[in-house]
Scaffold this motif. Sequence first.
Motif, PDB file in Angstrom:
ATOM      1  N   GLU A  46       0.878  -1.453  -0.047  1.00 55.74           N
ATOM      2  CA  GLU A  46      -0.181  -0.108   0.127  1.00 55.74           C
ATOM      3  C   GLU A  46       0.770   1.125  -0.069  1.00 55.74           C
ATOM      4  OE1 GLU A  46      -2.922  -0.180   3.183  1.00 55.74           O
ATOM      5  OE2 GLU A  46      -2.915  -2.516   2.880  1.00 55.74           O
ATOM      6  N   ILE A  47       1.996   1.154   0.597  1.00 54.02           N
ATOM      7  CA  ILE A  47       2.969   2.062   0.460  1.00 54.02           C
ATOM      8  C   ILE A  47       4.412   1.753   0.009  1.00 54.02           C
ATOM      9  CG2 ILE A  47       1.837   3.598   2.141  1.00 54.02           C
ATOM     10  CD1 ILE A  47       3.770   3.151   4.080  1.00 54.02           C
ATOM     11  N   PRO A  48       5.171   2.615  -0.650  1.00 53.46           N
ATOM     12  CA  PRO A  48       6.239   2.134  -1.286  1.00 53.46           C
ATOM     13  C   PRO A  48       7.451   1.948  -0.574  1.00 53.46           C
ATOM     14  CG  PRO A  48       6.034   4.183  -1.878  1.00 53.46           C
ATOM     15  CD  PRO A  48       4.903   4.035  -1.181  1.00 53.46           C
ATOM     16  N   CYS A  49       8.384   1.133  -0.769  1.00 54.41           N
ATOM     17  CA  CYS A  49       9.750   1.024   0.016  1.00 54.41           C
ATOM     18  C   CYS A  49      10.888   0.556  -1.203  1.00 54.41           C
ATOM     19  CB  CYS A  49       9.646   0.036   0.998  1.00 54.41           C
ATOM     20  SG  CYS A  49       9.686  -1.756   0.371  1.00 54.41           S
ATOM     21  N   TYR A  50      12.010   0.672  -0.440  1.00 54.03           N
ATOM     22  CA  TYR A  50      13.444   0.349  -1.226  1.00 54.03           C
ATOM     23  C   TYR A  50      13.463  -0.733  -0.766  1.00 54.03           C
ATOM     24  CZ  TYR A  50      13.565   5.379  -2.542  1.00 54.03           C
ATOM     25  OH  TYR A  50      13.361   6.404  -3.021  1.00 54.03           O
ATOM     26  N   THR A  91      19.725  10.049  -2.237  1.00 60.08           N
ATOM     27  CA  THR A  91      18.621  10.627  -3.291  1.00 60.08           C
ATOM     28  C   THR A  91      17.808   9.203  -3.925  1.00 60.08           C
ATOM     29  OG1 THR A  91      20.021  10.012  -5.213  1.00 60.08           O
ATOM     30  CG2 THR A  91      20.153  12.268  -4.581  1.00 60.08           C
ATOM     31  N   ASP A  92      16.800   9.483  -4.259  1.00 65.16           N
ATOM     32  CA  ASP A  92      16.042   8.289  -4.912  1.00 65.16           C
ATOM     33  C   ASP A  92      16.759   7.316  -5.686  1.00 65.16           C
ATOM     34  OD1 ASP A  92      13.324   7.074  -5.376  1.00 65.16           O
ATOM     35  OD2 ASP A  92      13.667   7.818  -7.546  1.00 65.16           O
ATOM     36  N   GLU A  93      17.739   7.985  -6.520  1.00 63.05           N
ATOM     37  CA  GLU A  93      18.098   7.288  -7.349  1.00 63.05           C
ATOM     38  C   GLU A  93      19.289   6.489  -6.637  1.00 63.05           C
ATOM     39  OE1 GLU A  93      20.257   9.689 -10.378  1.00 63.05           O
ATOM     40  OE2 GLU A  93      21.361   7.858 -11.263  1.00 63.05           O
ATOM     41  N   THR A  94      19.993   6.885  -5.694  1.00 65.79           N
ATOM     42  CA  THR A  94      21.087   6.320  -4.899  1.00 65.79           C
ATOM     43  C   THR A  94      20.390   5.210  -4.034  1.00 65.79           C
ATOM     44  OG1 THR A  94      22.180   8.314  -4.545  1.00 65.79           O
ATOM     45  CG2 THR A  94      22.648   6.612  -3.040  1.00 65.79           C
ATOM     46  N   PHE A  95      19.254   5.191  -3.490  1.00 68.53           N
ATOM     47  CA  PHE A  95      18.444   4.309  -2.594  1.00 68.53           C
ATOM     48  C   PHE A  95      18.114   2.927  -3.636  1.00 68.53           C
ATOM     49  CE2 PHE A  95      16.301   7.127   0.512  1.00 68.53           C
ATOM     50  CZ  PHE A  95      16.757   6.155   1.873  1.00 68.53           C
ATOM     51  N   LYS A  96      17.664   3.423  -5.092  1.00 63.96           N
ATOM     52  CA  LYS A  96      17.028   2.394  -6.030  1.00 63.96           C
ATOM     53  C   LYS A  96      18.568   1.567  -6.416  1.00 63.96           C
ATOM     54  CE  LYS A  96      12.982   4.344  -7.861  1.00 63.96           C
ATOM     55  NZ  LYS A  96      12.500   5.436  -8.861  1.00 63.96           N
ATOM     56  N   ASP A  97      19.509   2.328  -6.669  1.00 65.41           N
ATOM     57  CA  ASP A  97      20.649   1.793  -6.965  1.00 65.41           C
ATOM     58  C   ASP A  97      21.266   0.695  -5.949  1.00 65.41           C
ATOM     59  OD1 ASP A  97      22.917   1.230  -9.134  1.00 65.41           O
ATOM     60  OD2 ASP A  97      24.117   2.734  -7.700  1.00 65.41           O
ATOM     61  N   LEU A  98      21.467   1.087  -4.796  1.00 66.46           N
ATOM     62  CA  LEU A  98      21.833   0.393  -3.778  1.00 66.46           C
ATOM     63  C   LEU A  98      20.922  -0.558  -3.525  1.00 66.46           C
ATOM     64  CD1 LEU A  98      24.550   0.762  -2.062  1.00 66.46           C
ATOM     65  CD2 LEU A  98      23.110   1.802  -0.232  1.00 66.46           C
ATOM     66  N   ALA A  99      19.784  -0.652  -3.377  1.00 65.41           N
ATOM     67  CA  ALA A  99      18.702  -1.770  -3.046  1.00 65.41           C
ATOM     68  C   ALA A  99      19.006  -2.985  -4.136  1.00 65.41           C
ATOM     69  CB  ALA A  99      17.319  -1.103  -3.378  1.00 65.41           C
ATOM     70  N   ASN A 100      19.132  -2.489  -5.377  1.00 64.96           N
ATOM     71  CA  ASN A 100      19.498  -3.628  -6.616  1.00 64.96           C
ATOM     72  C   ASN A 100      20.786  -4.228  -6.145  1.00 64.96           C
ATOM     73  OD1 ASN A 100      17.323  -2.968  -8.119  1.00 64.96           O
ATOM     74  ND2 ASN A 100      18.173  -1.283  -9.303  1.00 64.96           N
ATOM     75  N   LYS A 101      21.702  -3.496  -5.858  1.00 63.52           N
ATOM     76  CA  LYS A 101      23.042  -3.845  -5.502  1.00 63.52           C
ATOM     77  C   LYS A 101      23.046  -5.080  -4.510  1.00 63.52           C
ATOM     78  CE  LYS A 101      26.063  -0.575  -7.686  1.00 63.52           C
ATOM     79  NZ  LYS A 101      26.548   0.660  -7.430  1.00 63.52           N
TER      80      LYS A 101
END
Length: 128
Positions: free
Chosen positions: A11-15, A113-123
């Motif tokens: 219902e709400i987003p997360c990384y 940043t949003d991009e840093t969160f996303k990139d790190l979550a993928n790694k």
Amino acid sequence: MSVFTKIINGEIPCYKVAEDDNFIAFFDINPNALGHTLCVPKKEINYIFDMEDELYLKLMAFSKKVATALKKVVPCERIGVAVVGLEVPHVHVHLIPISKMSEMTFLEKVHPTDETFKDLANKVSAAL
Ligand code: AMP
């Protein structure tokens, strides 16, 4: 319903960095240090020491797995572990990549940043 149950229900987003049948791990939205992760049981339990031994031990094993992946990806001395629960009454283990004691105080914050969160979550997911 806790904010973490809302995350678990989508219902709400997360990384998100990891998930199995019983647990989910995602980045803390207000991190002490880059890679600060919360490991959360899907069952909404308020207080960690009210958990059944079996689920508690599984949470620790899940947290260890996530911490090992975090340590591979995030430059740090080690992964600090904390359980607080004063803000969100739904069990969560804080995993915090630390190189200095102040990063365990919850007073020092970083602002990825949003991009840093996303990139790190993928790694981190890829390192599991
Ligand atoms: P505590 O309950 O004292 O262990 O603190 C709860 C933690 O959850 C804090 O570090 C918050 O930054 C974090 N938090 C609260 N809401 C969210 C959210 N929607 N997504 C990720 N982390 C959150």
